[in-house]
Design an enzyme around this catalytic site. Structure first.
Site, short mmCIF file in Angstrom:
data_model
loop_
_atom_site.label_atom_id
_atom_site.label_comp_id
_atom_site.label_asym_id
_atom_site.label_seq_id
_atom_site.Cartn_x
_atom_site.Cartn_y
_atom_site.Cartn_z
N CYS A 112 0.87 -1.18 0.00
CA CYS A 112 0.00 0.00 0.00
C CYS A 112 0.90 1.23 0.00
CB CYS A 112 -0.98 -0.01 1.17
SG CYS A 112 -0.26 0.26 2.81
N ARG A 168 -3.22 -0.60 5.46
CA ARG A 168 -3.80 -1.67 4.64
C ARG A 168 -2.86 -2.84 4.39
NH1 ARG A 168 -5.52 1.71 -0.39
NH2 ARG A 168 -3.58 2.70 0.21
N ASP A 190 -8.41 3.66 1.53
CA ASP A 190 -7.39 3.89 2.55
C ASP A 190 -8.04 4.42 3.83
OD1 ASP A 190 -5.17 4.53 4.06
OD2 ASP A 190 -4.10 5.45 2.38
#
Length: 154
Positions: free
Chosen positions: A8, A14, A124
């Protein structure tokens, strides 16, 4: 051994959630020795920082720890080291290609394609603050990824 790298932007929300959810799924299936699972960032801004507290809490709610994990940046050589490099959104995928070069071996994928959403992205939670949605998306993607690897290989 199947080697999977989750990626990420910062490697504090994440991708570490993906790493530790997948490790938990693999452990529950008794397959720990058959997988090497890690995570990285496309940027360097969080390098050395631990998993973001809200992401850590979300994992802990499900009995999953992530002690000792610190952010690191994706390197070109990771392309050769891992069988699959799994991004969370389209920007991650673009940056993964920039860092790794062309995807000659078809190793670069987005996580949500394994949850039946080929164009889907894991939003996100750093920005949305919706760690529950991120948990559900990442869990679904990891479950689908594990199933695909077990059924078809990498």
């Amino acid at each position: 051994m199947t080697r999977i790298l989750f990626v990420c932007h910062g490697n504090i929300c994440r991708s570490p959630m993906g790493e530790f959810i997948m490790k938990n799924l693999v452990k529950s299936a008794g397959l720990e020795t058959e997988f090497d699972i890690a995570s990285a960032a496309t940027s360097s801004e969080e390098t050395g920082n631990p998993v973001y507290p809200a992401a850590r809490r979300k994992l802990a709610e499900h009995g999953i720890g992530c002690t000792g994990k610190t952010a690191r940046q994706l390197q070109n050589e990771d392309y050769d080291r891992y069988d699959l490099l799994i991004g969370m959104d389209k920007a991650n995928l673009r940056n993964m290609r920039r860092i790794c070069g062309e995807d000659f071996d078809g190793k670069l994928h987005m996580l949500m394609e394994y949850a039946g959403q080929p164009e889907g992205e894991v939003n996100d939670p750093w920005y949305t603050r919706n760690f529950e949605r991120a948990w559900l998306d990442i869990l679904a993607g990891c479950q689908g990824l594990l199933e695909r690897v077990l059924n078809e290989g990498t």
